[in-house]
Design an enzyme around this catalytic site. Structure first.
Site, PDB file in Angstrom:
ATOM      1  CG  HIS A  31      -6.326   4.316  -3.256  1.00 45.37           C
ATOM      2  ND1 HIS A  31      -4.963   4.509  -3.210  1.00 45.37           N
ATOM      3  CD2 HIS A  31      -6.829   4.884  -2.136  1.00 45.37           C
ATOM      4  CE1 HIS A  31      -4.651   5.148  -2.102  1.00 45.37           C
ATOM      5  NE2 HIS A  31      -5.768   5.401  -1.433  1.00 45.37           N
TER       6      HIS A  31
ATOM      7  CD  GLU B 221      -6.421   8.617  -2.033  1.00 41.44           C
ATOM      8  OE1 GLU B 221      -7.336   8.260  -1.243  1.00 41.44           O
ATOM      9  OE2 GLU B 221      -5.257   8.822  -1.656  1.00 41.44           O
TER      10      GLU B 221
END
Length: 396
Positions: free
Chosen positions: A212, A353
């Site tokens: 992330h 992501e």
């Protein structure tokens, strides 16, 4: 995806016993300007540290085992100047303070990245109620009690690679199965940060791991980053409702602000009147990657890219996963001082992501058309493997 979401609401500050180790007190600053001593601590009875990996081509990546996080990532710009291109904090205290400075900056997310509708899954005919931390939904495995705020074990490390390991107990945040997982970060000679996630379970469960990191390639994260040029190798995306849960549709990007099949500045596509952008106040959506075909992901073909005309830094993203959630810092701009005292504005960054589609446990179980490629289930004896890589170069 959002940094300051419901992910950590109601969380108290993680118990911290700061104890700067004498061995690091004299440690020199990293290329990115971090002081390793500020990451030496004891959290939940486990030692945290800052680990630096690098190559001979000017790439330096600093990570902490708190959340298995990338803290800084420095690469040369078009003039050879080392440039830190990820957001974060410069001390362990802010990362661990889940009440005042909640974040998923740079983390290794698990057990299940992204959202699960109504925080409920069905495994082997049994319904499991998960920890709801994003309104009624479960986000990133439970937020402040998920893996992004656990101290990983440092299984091994050398000058160019580190292996983080974590064991999640059966029932943690409501998920079934004891899961043993690793996140391996390697800096390669061609200025690639290569990431491999692996896991096993003793009971059938769902799993979806990702990194992330929030990228700003401009060299100045005090300013909005919508001038960055983005490419997404996807003909389709999964629209979401106002709670960020996919509706189950799979729609064409053609003729919409979601079409990044030709690299373009984000600002040129951004349309706040478009319902999907209006709901999210920016981009926070899953794209169905063209690199995933016949049940297999092609991690040798570019899935997405980002480019800064200002610094000349060009980043390519590779993955074997079927989807990629792209989030443009819509909930940044909180006024919190972050790394080097900089206050990040809204839309300062882009996060890529790699993942199973959001809410895959719900949609896959319901046999929603088009979601069959996004199987989130892991059974005993099977091995979970997810690959993500960020490759950097420059353009004049």
């Amino acid at each position: 995806m959002r940094t300051l979401k419901g992910i950590l609401l109601g969380a108290g500050m993680t118990t911290i016993l700061l104890s700067a180790c004498a061995s690091n007190n004299g440690a020199k600053m990293t290329v990115s300007g971090l002081n390793p001593a500020k990451f030496d601590s004891i959290i939940g009875g486990k030692k945290t540290e800052l680990i630096t990996i690098k190559n001979q081509s000017g790439m330096e990546v600093c990570l902490t085992n708190y959340g298995g996080r990338v803290v800084s990532l420095s690469v040369p710009d078009k003039n050879g100047k080392p440039t830190d291109v990820v957001l974060g904090y410069d001390n362990i205290s802010q990362y661990a303070d889940t009440a005042r400075t909640p974040s998923d900056y740079g983390s290794s997310v698990g057990r299940y990245a992204n959202r699960i509708k109504n925080a409920t899954i069905n495994v082997e005919g049994k319904t499991y109620k998960l920890r709801a931390n994003d309104m009624m939904n479960c986000l990133h495995g439970g937020g402040n009690t998920g893996w992004l705020n656990k101290v990983y074990d440092v299984k091994s490390k050398n000058d160019s690679s580190v292996v983080f390991a974590i064991t999640a107990k059966d029932g943690e945040n409501g998920f079934p199965g004891t899961v043993k997982a690793t996140a391996t970060y390697t800096v390669k000679s061609n200025n690639t940060l290569d990431i491999v996630f692996q896991a096993t379970t003793d009971k059938e469960t769902v799993i979806n791991m990702t990194n992330h990191s929030y990228f700003n390639l401009n060299g100045d994260p005090s300013k909005e980053g919508y001038n960055q040029v983005m490419y997404i190798n996807a003909d389709k995306f999964t629209p979401s409702d106002r709670f960020y849960i996919p509706t189950g549709e799979i729609k064409d990007v053609a003729g919409t602000p979601m079409d990044f099949r030709k690299a373009t500045a984000i600002a040129n596509k951004y349309d706040p009147s478009y319902d999907q952008i209006k709901n999210a106040t920016g981009y926070d959506h899953n794209w169905c990657l063209n690199t995933f075909k016949d049940g297999k992901g092609d991690d040798k073909t570019v899935a997405a890219s980002l480019y800064s005309p200002k610094t000349g830094i060009f980043m390519e993203v590779f993955t074997n996963e079927p989807g990629i959630q792209v989030y443009t810092g819509n909930f940044q701009g909180t006024g919190i001082s972050c790394k080097h005292g900089i206050k990040y504005p809204k839309h300062v960054s882009v996060c890529f992501e790699s993942q199973k589609y959001p809410d895959s446990p719900t949609k896959f179980a319901a046999k929603t058309k088009g979601w069959e490629i996004s199987n989130p289930y892991l059974k005993p004896g099977e091995k979970y493997y997810s690959h993500l890589a960020y490759k950097f170069s420059t353009k004049k």
